[in-house]
Design a protein around this motif. Structure first.
Motif, PDB file in Angstrom:
ATOM      1  N   ARG A  98       0.853  -1.190   0.000  1.00  0.00           N
ATOM      2  CA  ARG A  98       0.000   0.000   0.000  1.00  0.00           C
ATOM      3  C   ARG A  98       0.891   1.243   0.000  1.00  0.00           C
ATOM      4  N   VAL A 112      -2.771   0.510  -4.174  1.00  0.00           N
ATOM      5  CA  VAL A 112      -2.436  -0.837  -3.729  1.00  0.00           C
ATOM      6  C   VAL A 112      -1.795  -1.542  -4.921  1.00  0.00           C
ATOM      7  N   CYS A 142      -8.543  -3.771  -0.964  1.00  0.00           N
ATOM      8  CA  CYS A 142      -8.521  -2.456  -1.615  1.00  0.00           C
ATOM      9  C   CYS A 142      -9.808  -1.712  -1.281  1.00  0.00           C
ATOM     10  N   LEU A 148      -6.262   0.158  -7.363  1.00  0.00           N
ATOM     11  CA  LEU A 148      -5.639  -1.158  -7.423  1.00  0.00           C
ATOM     12  C   LEU A 148      -4.860  -1.281  -8.724  1.00  0.00           C
TER      13      LEU A 148
END
Length: 168
Positions: A98, A112, A142, A148
């Motif tokens: 992250r 992420v 997420c 993402l």
């Protein structure tokens, strides 16, 4: 600028070449698969690049097999540290990190990063199901306002084959 690549073994030489390429191209982070390294480690090189790795506890063959990693440029490493240095492991085939950044107007932005290496078509049904479950668990971490970025070697094959299809 992100990179996802199957490296078929991340030796020290290949790691140095990967980092040199990242420097030359201004790559922020790389998600690499099939590193053939064992264990879960985090290393920082002399240039400030971080390699976060997830692999099997021990080698399953001479070369090692499996393994995924995320390589962070010094800027991405700072974003990872600002995000709390959070790394998530999902089985032996998936790793997520992250990163906390700011968007163009200074608002917080969380990315992420995920590196995943799917079982090949000859793997057991159980291995494929475990990977699918781990991938879903990874995606579920997420948050709704997070971005993402998934780098994956999906080992995809098209179509199906049966004994009747054998051309031999």
């Amino acid at each position: 600028n992100f990179l996802s690549q199957n490296v078929r073994g991340l030796s020290q030489t290949k790691e140095q070449e990967l980092v040199a390429g990242m420097v030359m191209k201004g790559t922020f982070a790389a998600m690499v698969q099939e590193t053939w390294r064992t264990g879960r480690t985090m290393e920082v090189d002399s240039r400030g690049f971080a390699l976060i790795h997830n692999g099997l506890a021990s080698k399953v063959c001479r070369r090692g097999s499996l393994g995924v990693a995320i390589v962070l440029s010094p800027l991405a490493k700072r974003a990872w540290e600002q995000g709390g240095s959070k790394t998530h492991f999902f089985g032996d085939r998936i790793i997520a990190a992250r990163l906390q950044l700011e968007d163009m107007v200074g608002k917080p932005l969380t990315i992420v990063l995920v590196s995943a290496y799917a079982p090949h078509s000859g793997s057991t049904f159980e291995e494929k199901e475990a990977f699918a479950g781990n991938l879903q668990a990874c995606i579920d971490i997420c948050g709704p306002n997070e971005i993402l970025i998934l780098g994956i070697d999906a080992n995809a094959s098209l179509g199906t084959r049966s004994a009747q299809d054998d051309p031999g």
